[in-house]
Scaffold this motif. Structure first.
Motif, PDB file in Angstrom:
ATOM      1  N   THR A 247      37.798  33.381  49.746  1.00 20.85           N
ATOM      2  CA  THR A 247      38.779  34.442  49.518  1.00 20.85           C
ATOM      3  C   THR A 247      38.056  35.504  48.812  1.00 20.85           C
ATOM      4  O   THR A 247      38.282  35.860  47.600  1.00 20.85           O
ATOM      5  CB  THR A 247      39.893  33.756  48.512  1.00 20.85           C
ATOM      6  OG1 THR A 247      40.357  32.895  49.058  1.00 20.85           O
ATOM      7  CG2 THR A 247      41.250  34.969  48.388  1.00 20.85           C
ATOM      8  N   CYS A 253      43.766  35.832  50.456  1.00 18.65           N
ATOM      9  CA  CYS A 253      44.761  35.022  49.494  1.00 18.65           C
ATOM     10  C   CYS A 253      44.263  33.516  49.254  1.00 18.65           C
ATOM     11  O   CYS A 253      43.602  32.950  50.470  1.00 18.65           O
ATOM     12  CB  CYS A 253      46.328  35.198  49.990  1.00 18.65           C
ATOM     13  SG  CYS A 253      47.360  34.120  48.924  1.00 18.65           S
ATOM     14  N   PHE A 264      46.001  33.868  44.379  1.00 17.48           N
ATOM     15  CA  PHE A 264      45.076  34.758  43.961  1.00 17.48           C
ATOM     16  C   PHE A 264      44.722  35.884  45.206  1.00 17.48           C
ATOM     17  O   PHE A 264      44.615  35.255  46.212  1.00 17.48           O
ATOM     18  CB  PHE A 264      43.506  34.009  43.965  1.00 17.48           C
ATOM     19  CG  PHE A 264      42.441  34.691  43.442  1.00 17.48           C
ATOM     20  CD1 PHE A 264      41.671  34.502  42.125  1.00 17.48           C
ATOM     21  CD2 PHE A 264      41.756  35.646  44.480  1.00 17.48           C
ATOM     22  CE1 PHE A 264      40.592  35.312  41.800  1.00 17.48           C
ATOM     23  CE2 PHE A 264      40.579  36.110  43.933  1.00 17.48           C
ATOM     24  CZ  PHE A 264      39.856  35.924  42.760  1.00 17.48           C
ATOM     25  N   SER A 266      42.361  39.213  47.024  1.00 16.49           N
ATOM     26  CA  SER A 266      41.496  39.726  46.586  1.00 16.49           C
ATOM     27  C   SER A 266      41.594  40.943  47.067  1.00 16.49           C
ATOM     28  O   SER A 266      42.306  41.391  47.965  1.00 16.49           O
ATOM     29  CB  SER A 266      40.040  38.960  47.233  1.00 16.49           C
ATOM     30  OG  SER A 266      40.332  39.087  48.705  1.00 16.49           O
ATOM     31  N   SER A 267      41.046  42.127  46.503  1.00  8.97           N
ATOM     32  CA  SER A 267      40.965  43.491  46.841  1.00  8.97           C
ATOM     33  C   SER A 267      39.833  44.240  46.768  1.00  8.97           C
ATOM     34  O   SER A 267      39.105  44.044  45.494  1.00  8.97           O
ATOM     35  CB  SER A 267      42.093  44.079  46.141  1.00  8.97           C
ATOM     36  OG  SER A 267      42.421  45.434  46.268  1.00  8.97           O
ATOM     37  N   HIS A 283      36.680  40.742  40.154  1.00 13.08           N
ATOM     38  CA  HIS A 283      36.508  39.615  41.302  1.00 13.08           C
ATOM     39  C   HIS A 283      34.920  39.361  41.058  1.00 13.08           C
ATOM     40  O   HIS A 283      34.043  40.097  40.938  1.00 13.08           O
ATOM     41  CB  HIS A 283      36.693  39.803  42.516  1.00 13.08           C
ATOM     42  CG  HIS A 283      36.962  38.534  43.378  1.00 13.08           C
ATOM     43  ND1 HIS A 283      36.530  37.407  42.790  1.00 13.08           N
ATOM     44  CD2 HIS A 283      37.415  38.429  44.738  1.00 13.08           C
ATOM     45  CE1 HIS A 283      36.949  36.454  43.993  1.00 13.08           C
ATOM     46  NE2 HIS A 283      37.173  36.845  45.149  1.00 13.08           N
ATOM     47  N   HIS A 289      40.774  41.758  42.020  1.00 11.27           N
ATOM     48  CA  HIS A 289      41.762  40.715  42.313  1.00 11.27           C
ATOM     49  C   HIS A 289      42.990  40.860  41.396  1.00 11.27           C
ATOM     50  O   HIS A 289      43.001  41.197  40.311  1.00 11.27           O
ATOM     51  CB  HIS A 289      41.296  39.256  42.458  1.00 11.27           C
ATOM     52  CG  HIS A 289      41.060  38.622  41.258  1.00 11.27           C
ATOM     53  ND1 HIS A 289      39.715  38.508  40.781  1.00 11.27           N
ATOM     54  CD2 HIS A 289      41.933  37.755  40.465  1.00 11.27           C
ATOM     55  CE1 HIS A 289      39.939  37.825  39.491  1.00 11.27           C
ATOM     56  NE2 HIS A 289      41.135  37.271  39.358  1.00 11.27           N
TER      57      HIS A 289
END
Length: 487
Positions: A247, A253, A264, A266-267, A283, A289
């Motif tokens: 992830t 996710c 969770f 992530s971005s 993150h 995240h």
């Protein structure tokens, strides 16, 4: 080469040995006690963590060529307050993530300092489990101990310090202290001042995959490892679990059904939920995240089975559950209070809806469903932010249950990807060690190579509809009973 991942959990430390290809060579687990000196308090001895980690590493590497071990890294329970004096001695037991003593301090931060200011400084608001409120509690209630504090660190960072001698932390774990400027990945001078500490009390910041040092001579000798073994910063347990499930990158996710439960996301872009119901953290992959965290997840099932039903055969208890989406019993999963999205340390668990024909299986089913409904609360916040999530990975002890995974797919209305290894934080930590040692150019590259999806659980239209109706009822219970927690 070989890489060690150390997952410093709440009930045990799990150690994993992985080769360069991501194949797991050995797993060892060592338990240690958890103390509840007062209702709602939760503490552990950092010395226990270190002692069991050392024994665990010896056992983990007993049957391999120790000269092949190149690096060691960590995934650790977040938010815990570990304090050392001028002689590097632990001043008091660590105050853990699920400790609820800091209600007064949390209210002060959120109401007097103000949520807007906290969010500006750190991208988050105060929660009872975060580290900054614990510092304020110690300052107010244990002034003699507070006066001795020279170093403030998080649980896994105590291990890194004992192994390498480097006073360090990583940005993912530090994000949960309410002391970090998450957007800019540096300590917040405003929060340091509010807490009455100095920046030199705080560890040096690293990315999760960065090398912080090598093994101290005496540690290497005791473990039979080379002094050149690299110690890599590591990550908070949820970020490490996300690495271990792949992830990473943008828009992925992971749901963790461990002692606590997390959603969770992530971005690659920094973002904050305007209501601060979700945490906005750095993150372990170098990005950001969003995370919703409930304090009791698989621990609810453990409590129900072991303490109430007096059995450890979780699978046998779940065999009698057949009518999904039709249970009339509901369970609120707030054994230790709740964080996301309610932020209420006084909240408590309850069953509602029993009748004369309610069975043992109905109650067990309600526990599993209640935890999943609680995680759905965080998913709804993410969806309200415009985040569209169609599928998720899953890890943690609860992920070993086929029934629970089916519930997640249908209550969340998402595809659930099952990965080959459900070791989560320990595997993620080993992967970070491999990246730190140069085995892979990035965390994303390591995840792409190592994490393998072996099955996908699809939501079923009819079951999704049944659970949607049940979730709408579940949502009404907490607001209805919230006032009772204040009595």
């Amino acid at each position: 080469m070989l890489y060690i991942g150390v997952d410093l959990g709440t009930s045990a430390v799990k150690l994993l040995l992985m080769d360069a290809e991501g194949d797991i060579k050995n797993i060892v687990s060592k338990e240690y006690p958890l103390y509840f000196p007062h209702p709602g308090w939760s503490e552990q001895s950092p010395e226990d963590w270190f002692a069991q980690t050392m024994e665990g590493i010896k056992e983990l590497t007993a049957e391999v060529d120790k000269s092949e071990v190149a690096g060691i890294s960590f995934g650790g329970q977040m938010h815990g307050l570990v304090t050392l004096d001028k002689n590097d001695c632990v001043i008091r037991p660590a105050i853990l993530w699920n400790d609820g003593r800091t209600g007064k301090e949390t209210d002060y931060l959120n109401r007097v300092i103000g949520k807007d200011k906290l969010s500006e400084y750190t991208a988050n608001i105060a929660f009872a489990g975060f580290t900054a409120p614990k510092i304020l509690w110690m300052k107010e209630n244990e002034p003699e101990n507070f006066a001795k504090v020279v170093k403030i660190m998080l649980p896994k960072d105590y291990l890194a310090y004992k192994l390498s001698g480097t006073f360090c932390t990583d940005v993912s774990d530090a994000s949960g202290m309410l002391l970090l400027d998450v957007k800019n990945r540096c300590w917040s001078k405003e929060m340091i001042e509010i807490c009455g500490i100095s920046e030199d009390m705080l560890p040096k910041l690293f990315e999760s995959y960065e090398v912080v040092g090598t093994l101290k001579k005496e540690i290497a000798e005791e473990l039979g490892l080379k002094e050149s073994v690299k110690v890599i910063a590591g990550a908070g347990d949820n970020a490490a679990a996300a690495v271990g499930t792949g992830t990473v990158g943008d828009g992925r996710c992971n749901i963790s059904l461990g002692t606590s439960g997390t959603l969770f996301v992530s971005s690659k872009k920094f973002g904050v939920d305007e209501y601060n119901a979700l945490h906005s953290f750095d993150h372990a992959d170098g990005n950001y995240h969003l995370m919703g965290c409930m304090l009791s997840a698989a621990s609810c099932n453990k409590w129900w089975s072991e303490e109430i039903l007096k059995t450890k055969d979780f699978a046998a208890e779940q065999k009698e559950i057949h009518k999904l989406g039709e249970n009339t019993v509901f369970y609120l999963p707030y054994l230790m209070g709740e964080r996301s999205p309610h932020n209420n340390p006084k909240a408590r668990a309850m069953f509602i809806g029993m009748s004369m024909d309610t069975t043992r299986a109905d109650m067990t089913q309600a526990v599993l469903e209640g935890v999943t409904f609680g995680l759905r609360d965080s998913l709804e916040v993410a969806r309200n932010l415009g985040i569209h999530i169609e599928r998720t990975k899953i890890c943690g002890g609860g992920a070993k249950s086929p029934l629970w995974k089916k519930m997640v797919a249908n209550i969340m209305n998402m595809k659930v990807d099952v990965i080959e290894s459900e070791e989560g934080p320990a595997l993620g930590a080993a992967m970070l060690a491999a990246v730190g040692c140069g085995e892979y150019p990035s965390v994303e590259a390591a995840a792409e190579k190592i994490v393998k999806i072996i099955a996908t659980i699809e939501p079923e239209e009819e079951l999704v509809a049944k659970y949607e109706e049940k979730y709408q009822k579940f949502k009404q219970i907490y607001p209805t009973v919230k006032g009772l927690y204040e009595l």
